[in-house]
Scaffold this motif. Sequence first.
Motif, PDB file in Angstrom:
ATOM      1  N   ALA A 116      42.628  49.630  30.312  1.00  0.00           N
ATOM      2  CA  ALA A 116      42.575  49.226  31.031  1.00  0.00           C
ATOM      3  C   ALA A 116      41.313  48.181  30.924  1.00  0.00           C
ATOM      4  O   ALA A 116      41.627  46.695  31.387  1.00  0.00           O
ATOM      5  N   ARG A 117      40.700  48.813  30.666  1.00  0.00           N
ATOM      6  CA  ARG A 117      39.445  47.776  30.419  1.00  0.00           C
ATOM      7  C   ARG A 117      39.415  47.006  29.570  1.00  0.00           C
ATOM      8  O   ARG A 117      39.072  45.279  29.676  1.00  0.00           O
ATOM      9  N   ASP A 123      41.267  39.374  30.588  1.00  0.00           N
ATOM     10  CA  ASP A 123      42.040  38.341  31.680  1.00  0.00           C
ATOM     11  C   ASP A 123      40.619  37.861  31.943  1.00  0.00           C
ATOM     12  O   ASP A 123      41.084  36.454  32.664  1.00  0.00           O
ATOM     13  N   HIS A 124      40.128  38.064  32.060  1.00  0.00           N
ATOM     14  CA  HIS A 124      38.165  37.061  32.378  1.00  0.00           C
ATOM     15  C   HIS A 124      37.908  36.613  31.437  1.00  0.00           C
ATOM     16  O   HIS A 124      37.809  34.872  32.256  1.00  0.00           O
ATOM     17  N   LEU A 125      37.827  36.937  30.078  1.00  0.00           N
ATOM     18  CA  LEU A 125      37.648  36.200  28.967  1.00  0.00           C
ATOM     19  C   LEU A 125      38.717  34.450  29.390  1.00  0.00           C
ATOM     20  O   LEU A 125      38.241  32.998  28.033  1.00  0.00           O
ATOM     21  N   ARG A 129      44.916  34.816  31.646  1.00  0.00           N
ATOM     22  CA  ARG A 129      45.864  34.083  31.187  1.00  0.00           C
ATOM     23  C   ARG A 129      46.805  35.208  30.424  1.00  0.00           C
ATOM     24  O   ARG A 129      47.208  34.431  28.814  1.00  0.00           O
ATOM     25  N   MET A 130      45.887  36.603  30.247  1.00  0.00           N
ATOM     26  CA  MET A 130      46.652  37.175  29.226  1.00  0.00           C
ATOM     27  C   MET A 130      48.167  37.906  30.156  1.00  0.00           C
ATOM     28  O   MET A 130      48.294  38.317  30.909  1.00  0.00           O
ATOM     29  N   PRO A 216      38.289  42.697  39.256  1.00  0.00           N
ATOM     30  CA  PRO A 216      39.389  42.611  39.578  1.00  0.00           C
ATOM     31  C   PRO A 216      38.925  41.111  39.191  1.00  0.00           C
ATOM     32  O   PRO A 216      38.405  40.075  38.865  1.00  0.00           O
ATOM     33  N   SER A 217      40.356  40.985  37.818  1.00  0.00           N
ATOM     34  CA  SER A 217      40.414  39.331  37.591  1.00  0.00           C
ATOM     35  C   SER A 217      42.088  39.436  38.055  1.00  0.00           C
ATOM     36  O   SER A 217      42.846  39.138  38.605  1.00  0.00           O
TER      37      SER A 217
END
Length: 218
Positions: A116-117, A123-125, A129-130, A216-217
């Motif tokens: 999950a991490r 998703d942040h980086l 778009r993940m 959250p992302s």
Amino acid sequence: MPKEIRLNAFHMNAPSHTWAGLWAHPNDASIRHDTPEYWTHLAKTAERGLLDAIFLADVIGVYDVYGNSPDTAIRTAAQAPTLDPFPAVPLMAAVTENIGFGVTATLTYERPYLLARRFSTLDHLTRGRMAWNIVTGILDSGARGAGQGGLTDHDQRYAVAEEFLKVVYALWEGSWADDALVRDRQTRTYTRPDRVRRISHHGAHYDLDAIHLVHPSR
Ligand SMILES: Cc1cc2nc3c(=O)[nH]c(=O)nc-3n(C[C@H](O)[C@H](O)[C@H](O)COP(=O)(O)O)c2cc1C
């Protein structure tokens, strides 16, 4: 509303995925899958071509059933070597804006807390778009490598997967409220603790009591 077609590039961090043997063609570039330039070039080309996403297959293990040996797969590069698909993503994200990334992860050999991490981080980086291609493993050789003796049967793997997903969704969606992160320099409050909660899950396959490690992302 007209139907929209979605186009994904289908690849793997290996010299050949389902195009076995094509690496030997003089114009084939996929033997350079172990270089950063390969992935940045691929991502820019796919985005310029207006594709929706790049999908990265993955398999844990080496094909070793044919001839009762891994030799053929290893000699011909039939999905061997297979590099970790995740690190290619930030390389591709850094040179593109819109294209998405669907990455295969075999949950059977992962822990929900850690996977999950990893997805939250990516998703942040990638600025949201993940995507995850959720699979449970297909090769005994991978299961043996992960210390499980051999692949467990299909329904058992899917029962574990069901619970794994319940846990990762709880971590992603239930641990941090969307407004938890305030980054208020005046009050020196980065995150409001009253907006972050612990996920307690005590199931047949997973047992955890944890705060998700990432805010959250998208
Ligand atoms: C488009 C597509 C891509 C897939 N990619 C992978 C993959 O990268 N790695 C993998 O282990 N399995 C992959 N699979 C196989 C699935 O994990 C699964 O074994 C297969 O769809 C059979 O479904 P079942 O296990 O529910 O019977 C893929 C399947 C499809 C349809």
